[in-house]
Design a protein around this motif. Structure first.
Motif, short mmCIF file in Angstrom:
data_model
loop_
_atom_site.label_atom_id
_atom_site.label_comp_id
_atom_site.label_asym_id
_atom_site.label_seq_id
_atom_site.Cartn_x
_atom_site.Cartn_y
_atom_site.Cartn_z
N GLY A 449 -31.95 3.76 4.58
CA GLY A 449 -32.88 2.61 3.98
C GLY A 449 -33.78 3.26 3.08
O GLY A 449 -33.63 3.55 2.11
N SER A 529 -28.06 9.14 4.84
CA SER A 529 -28.87 8.83 3.49
C SER A 529 -30.32 8.85 4.04
O SER A 529 -30.69 10.03 4.15
N TYR A 530 -31.17 7.95 4.22
CA TYR A 530 -32.22 8.28 4.53
C TYR A 530 -32.42 8.42 6.20
O TYR A 530 -33.17 9.37 6.46
N ARG A 612 -26.22 7.15 -5.53
CA ARG A 612 -27.37 6.74 -4.96
C ARG A 612 -28.16 7.94 -4.44
O ARG A 612 -29.56 8.20 -4.25
N HIS A 642 -21.12 6.99 -1.42
CA HIS A 642 -22.26 7.05 -0.36
C HIS A 642 -21.67 7.11 1.09
O HIS A 642 -22.55 7.57 1.86
C1 LIG Z 1 -36.24 2.27 -1.64
S1 LIG Z 1 -34.92 2.72 -3.00
C2 LIG Z 1 -33.58 2.40 -2.40
C3 LIG Z 1 -33.46 1.94 -0.85
C4 LIG Z 1 -32.15 1.52 -0.62
N1 LIG Z 1 -31.87 0.79 0.83
C5 LIG Z 1 -32.83 0.03 1.22
O1 LIG Z 1 -33.53 0.32 2.04
C6 LIG Z 1 -31.29 2.59 -0.48
O2 LIG Z 1 -30.16 2.96 -1.03
N2 LIG Z 1 -31.62 3.82 0.36
C7 LIG Z 1 -30.86 5.05 0.78
C8 LIG Z 1 -32.03 6.07 0.77
C9 LIG Z 1 -32.57 6.18 -0.55
C10 LIG Z 1 -33.76 5.76 -0.69
C11 LIG Z 1 -34.70 5.81 -1.69
C12 LIG Z 1 -33.84 6.27 -2.95
C13 LIG Z 1 -32.70 6.67 -2.94
C14 LIG Z 1 -31.90 6.53 -1.78
C15 LIG Z 1 -29.99 4.73 1.89
O3 LIG Z 1 -30.68 5.04 3.24
O4 LIG Z 1 -28.80 4.31 1.87
#
Ligand SMILES: CSCC[C@H](NC=O)C(=O)N[C@@H](Cc1ccccc1)C(=O)O
Length: 668
Positions: A449, A529-530, A612, A642
């Protein structure tokens, strides 16, 4: 019909058992509520392919019945308002024409041959029936400077070109794992179902729908079928985080009237009330903060609008559906790691749970029934129906026999004191046969996230029962920044990503180490991801030996280089600065800046089609580990995004995942 794989005799729930399950999609109720139609997707580990067909499900207790056989990818079924047809999208070969992109089909609910409706150049993205049941509004991509009649030829020319370059001057040109169609924009069309003739409502106008996966929530058709309201990005430069406005088009004259446009607010998911006098929609006050929740708002016929859920600290999710009496609005929203179906009464502005999750993924309300697609840690998405008396019944048992053949671990939620002295939730999934008299290895599974939450839900990609079946206690911390715990908790990490989250995960590990059933020598951390960012962050901040191994899937590694991703417009809001304005602040939140501390063995996994978190992030992390002699292994997929979506790649993913951990865990 091909015989389904028999329920496995192997009680351990494995990745093969996971992929053998039926995946049930969103249900669409018929007008009398007696039946619903939904897509069911089945995967074959042998062919490495998926097959999706439509099934009918009774709300009155009958057995499910398969409706379509011929298609491979029949999806998104919508029952017509008159009940005589079911529309869906499919790629088929019919009447000598092989669909290159998904087209609209209709089939009578009592079966027979599906019929293609029209032939849309570039395919149909999303659609909704008109109330008259004779027309369908749908989204299709067009070249805005070409007439509707020229689109087919333009597409043929484009496909026949010898050049392969993708050329753009747009800021938004990629989304998750695909490119925005080069030079095209999404327009709203109307299809006459009887004749297959289509009209581009936006032809020759500057209007278009959002370019990042426009879906059926982006528009709605008035009850009299004369108007369509839609959300659009009024800015000249389209960006992922722009603030959308609402407009309404007259279907006959194609005259457009902007209904709501406010530079402080982002508007989305409009939905007409049954009487047509009101419009419910989602509103997020982005001027007050980029993480402000989407709230329930209503516009009346006089152009007056108000937010009704201001005092309710939850994120309201699309789609919105009006209650039969137009006095309340139905939607799903998270609460403390669960997702429920809520009814929000507009009079006293009170939200009540109508159907309790687990996790409610989708719902449909018609004919006095509410069909719900819901899941839990204990079971994959299933269909249940809520009738007018509030009674809940299962609508199918497609997976029951296969699930019963396996042993699942029980799950529970616990809490501990985390960063800032705040109460932090953690979910535990115990291994089958767990006994507190033994010692067990622990596997942190850190959600992505960061603004999401792990809770009582089923995950097809990171399946917690498959992890637990290997003998781990699976620990899922809803760290600061997670959704479903209110706006302040979610926004608390802004400008210092990694800090509170790490404190939470470390506090969770201390809580676990205080349990007699945890083997302190066998604790690992994994995340995507995060979550992958967090395990890379831990490698730079937690002394070796605390965790025996990490698995980093599609992890963010270097926020400056992350600017190559498709969501870069969000970065400065979340990190608190742009890397060119305050490079130190951005670097201080990047795992790459702490590379010298890396010492814990790490499996790095990434897909090349991930826009992403571009795969260069994972490759840079892997190369850095190898360059410093830290044990590392790379799993790189040229054909995954992803996530890992193909059965055989998923089987390999789990195999590598478990083998890496086993290799670095001391023998029991
Ligand atoms: C805050 S930007 C995109 C957030 C999005 N999910 C929501 O919380 C996301 O794609 N999160 C990715 C990690 C990420 C964070 C910031 C920029 C790119 C990717 C994920 O955890 O899937």
């Amino acid at each position: 019909m091909k015989q389904r794989a028999k329920a496995s005799a192997e009680p351990t729930f494995t990745v093969d058992a996971l992929w053998a399950l039926d995946r049930i999609g969103e249900a669409s109720l018929g007008p009398d509520g007696a039946q619903a139609v939904a897509g069911v997707t089945r995967y074959s580990m042998e062919t490495n392919k998926a097959q999706s067909s439509l099934w009918l499900f009774s709300t009155l207790g009958g057995e499910p019945r398969r409706l379509t056989e011929a298609g491979e990818k029949d999806g998104n079924p919508q029952w017509s308002p008159r009940g005589d047809l079911i529309a869906f999208v499919a790629k088929r070969e019919q009447a000598g024409v092989k669909d290159e992109e998904a087209q609209l089909y209709v089939i009578p609910p009592d079966g027979g041959e599906a019929r293609r409706v029209g032939q849309v150049p570039g395919g149909v993205e999303a659609f909704k029936w008109f109330p008259d049941g004779r027309r369908i509004a749908f989204v299709a991509w067009v070249w805005p400077d070409r007439k509707a009649a020229e689109q087919a030829e333009a597409l043929r020319e484009f496909k026949a070109r010898k050049e392969t370059a993708y050329v753009t001057d747009e800021a938004l040109y990629r989304f998750w794992d695909h490119h925005i169609p080069m030079g095209r924009v999404p327009h709203l069309h109307v299809m006459d179902v009887a004749t297959g003739k289509a009209r581009d409502l936006f032809e020759g106008t500057p209007f278009e729908l959002g370019r990042a996966e426009p879906d059926a929530n982006a528009f709605d058709i008035s009850p009299d079928g004369r108007r369509i309201v839609f959300a659009f990005d009024p800015a000249a430069e389209k960006q992922l985080d722009n603030r959308f406005a609402l407009a309404e088009i007259d279907v006959r004259t194609r005259q457009v009237q902007t209904l709501l446009r406010d530079g402080d607010w982002d508007f989305s998911a409009p939905r007409y009330s049954h009487g047509g006098a009101h419009l419910a929609f989602l509103a997020s006050h982005q001027a007050r903060g980029h993480n402000r929740p989407t709230q329930l708002a209503v516009l009346d016929q006089h152009g007056r609008w108000a937010v009704f859920s201001e005092g309710w600290d939850h994120e309201v999710s699309a789609p919105l559906r009006w209650a039969e009496d137009d006095q309340a609005v139905l939607f799903t929203a998270e609460d403390r790691g669960r997702r429920h179906l809520w009814q929000f009464a507009l009079g006293d502005r009170r939200a009540d749970i109508v159907f309790e999750g687990g996790h409610v993924g989708s719902f449909d309300a018609r004919g006095g029934f509410i069909a719900v697609n819901h899941d839990s840690v204990q079971f994959p998405p299933r269909l249940s129906v809520l009738d007018g008396d509030g009674a809940v019944r299962r609508m199918e048992a497609l997976n029951d026999e296969r699930l019963a053949a396996h042993r699942f671990g029980r799950h529970e939620e616990v809490s501990f004191t985390g960063a800032r002295g705040d109460d932090v939730q953690m979910w535990l999934i115990h291994p089958p046969g767990f006994s507190a008299r033994r010692k067990w290895p622990v596997m942190h599974v850190i959600h992505g996230g960061p603004h999401t939450a792990f809770g009582d839900s089923w995950h097809w990609r990171w399946n917690h029962q498959v992890f637990a079946a290997q003998g781990y206690v699976v620990a899922c911390v809803n760290y600061h920044g997670s959704s479903s715990f209110g706006f302040e908790f979610l926004d608390s990490i802004t400008g210092h990503w990694g800090e509170y989250e790490l404190q939470d995960i470390e506090a969770a590990t201390d809580w676990l180490l205080a349990r007699p059933w945890v083997d302190s020598r066998r604790i690992v951390a994994t995340g995507g991801s995060y979550g992958g960012y967090m395990v890379a962050w831990m490698n730079g901040h937690v002394p070796a030996g605390r965790y025996q191994a990490y698995v980093c899937h599609a992890g963010c590694f270097d926020w400056q280089a992350m600017y190559a991703d498709d969501a870069c417009s969000w970065h400065r809001k979340e990190l608190g600065a742009a890397y060119w304005d305050d490079p130190a602040k951005v670097a201080a939140q990047s795992p790459v800046s702490f590379a010298r501390q890396f010492a814990t063995p790490t499996l790095v996994i990434h897909g090349q089609l991930d826009y992403r978190v571009p795969d260069a992030q994972g490759l840079a992390y892997y190369n850095t580990l190898k360059s410093q002699g830290v044990p590392a292994r790379l799993v790189w997929f040229p054909d995954e995004n992803h996530w890992v979506l193909k059965p055989r790649n998923s089987r390999l993913w789990y195999g590598e995942f478990f083998a890496w951990l086993q290799r670095h865990l001391p023998r029991r």
